[in-house]
Design a protein around this motif. Structure first.
Motif, short mmCIF file in Angstrom:
data_model
loop_
_atom_site.label_atom_id
_atom_site.label_comp_id
_atom_site.label_asym_id
_atom_site.label_seq_id
_atom_site.Cartn_x
_atom_site.Cartn_y
_atom_site.Cartn_z
N VAL A 35 -3.68 -1.37 -6.98
CA VAL A 35 -3.63 -2.08 -5.54
C VAL A 35 -5.12 -2.59 -5.37
O VAL A 35 -5.29 -3.74 -4.97
N THR A 36 -6.12 -1.76 -5.53
CA THR A 36 -7.42 -2.02 -5.10
C THR A 36 -7.73 -3.07 -5.99
O THR A 36 -8.75 -3.91 -5.80
N GLU A 37 -7.61 -2.71 -7.47
CA GLU A 37 -8.22 -3.64 -8.64
C GLU A 37 -7.54 -5.14 -8.21
O GLU A 37 -8.21 -6.03 -8.27
N ALA A 38 -6.41 -5.10 -7.98
CA ALA A 38 -5.76 -6.59 -7.61
C ALA A 38 -6.34 -7.10 -6.40
O ALA A 38 -6.46 -8.41 -6.47
N ARG A 88 -0.09 4.45 -7.84
CA ARG A 88 -0.95 3.42 -8.12
C ARG A 88 -1.71 2.83 -7.26
O ARG A 88 -1.89 1.65 -7.20
N LEU A 89 -2.22 3.48 -6.34
CA LEU A 89 -3.35 2.86 -5.55
C LEU A 89 -4.56 2.21 -6.19
O LEU A 89 -5.25 1.33 -5.69
N VAL A 121 0.93 -0.99 -0.12
CA VAL A 121 0.13 -0.09 0.14
C VAL A 121 0.91 1.27 0.13
O VAL A 121 0.66 2.37 -0.79
N VAL A 122 1.94 1.14 0.92
CA VAL A 122 2.61 2.53 0.88
C VAL A 122 3.43 2.53 -0.58
O VAL A 122 3.84 3.65 -1.16
N SER A 123 4.05 1.50 -0.96
CA SER A 123 4.73 1.44 -2.33
C SER A 123 3.85 1.99 -3.40
O SER A 123 4.24 3.05 -4.28
N ALA A 124 2.49 1.69 -3.41
CA ALA A 124 1.30 2.14 -4.59
C ALA A 124 1.16 3.55 -4.15
O ALA A 124 1.08 4.33 -5.18
#
Length: 214
Positions: free
Chosen positions: A26-29, A22-23, A14-17
């Motif tokens: 992350v949500t889509e994944a 690119r949050l 989450v921090v990297s995204a």
């Protein structure tokens, strides 16, 4: 410990995204992973219910009792320190029979019951006995004749020949089981060769501690 590892991976992703903007990915994944997990689970339910039903039929027909009797000499060889008529042996044989058929979900409850029975024979409740270590090694590396779960997953993903892994699975699990038994025998013999710990003399009055008797 595993929970902390998963927590670290989630927080790090989450921090990297957030840093890279690119949050949304992350949500889509996360939603795609949840959808895939549910889909695969539904595919596994059918094949597991089928094999568990066959196992129940085999149990009622006496097939598992026959298989348990066949495994009896092997179990007594692998667990020489467990009394012959102890309930733990029955659970161990049921666990091994379920693992042979690739029914890990059915083998787990039997393995837990076997561990509970073996714990009753354990003089030191804080340390695993050799029999408990043997059971854990066999349960982890058990020979699998029918890899039910893997076949179900391959069917779920429309494999052209889902059962083609049977031969390689038998070979791989056989090698793993032989290695586990060899390691178990080696550690058992090593434990027997170790000299017993010297006894501790009772503490003298007022000393506050005991002394080793040499």
């Amino acid at each position: 410990m595993v929970n902390w590892i998963w927590l670290f991976m989630i927080v790090a992703s989450v921090v990297s995204a957030a840093v890279t903007g690119r949050l949304d990915a992350v949500t889509e994944a996360a939603f795609d992973g949840a959808k895939t997990g549910v889909t695969v689970s539904f595919g596994l339910i059918s094949i597991l219910v089928f094999w568990l039903g066959l196992m129940r039929i085999g149990e009622d027909a006496g097939l598992l009792r026959v298989l348990s009797r066949m495994l009896g000499p092997v179990v007594r060889f692998l667990f020489p320190d467990v009394p012959r008529q102890h309930p733990a042996l029955g659970y161990i044989m049921s666990n091994m029979a379920a693992n042979l058929l690739g029914l890990g979900n059915a083998a787990t409850p039997m393995g837990i019951k076997a561990m509970q029975e073996l714990q009753k024979l354990n003089p030191d409740k804080e340390t695993a006995t050799p029999a408990m270590c043997t059971l854990l090694a066999l349960n982890t590396s058990s020979i699998t004749l029918v890899p039910t779960t893997l076949i179900a997953i391959r069917l779920q993903y429309e494999s052209a020949n889902a059962a083609e892994i049977v031969g390689s699975t038998i070979a791989a699990t056989a090698v793993a089981t032989v290695a586990a038994i060899a390691a178990d025998r080696w550690y058992r013999s090593r434990a027997l060769r170790q000299p017993p710990a010297p006894p501790i003399a009772p503490a003298s009055p007022g000393s506050g501690k005991g002394e080793l008797v040499g």
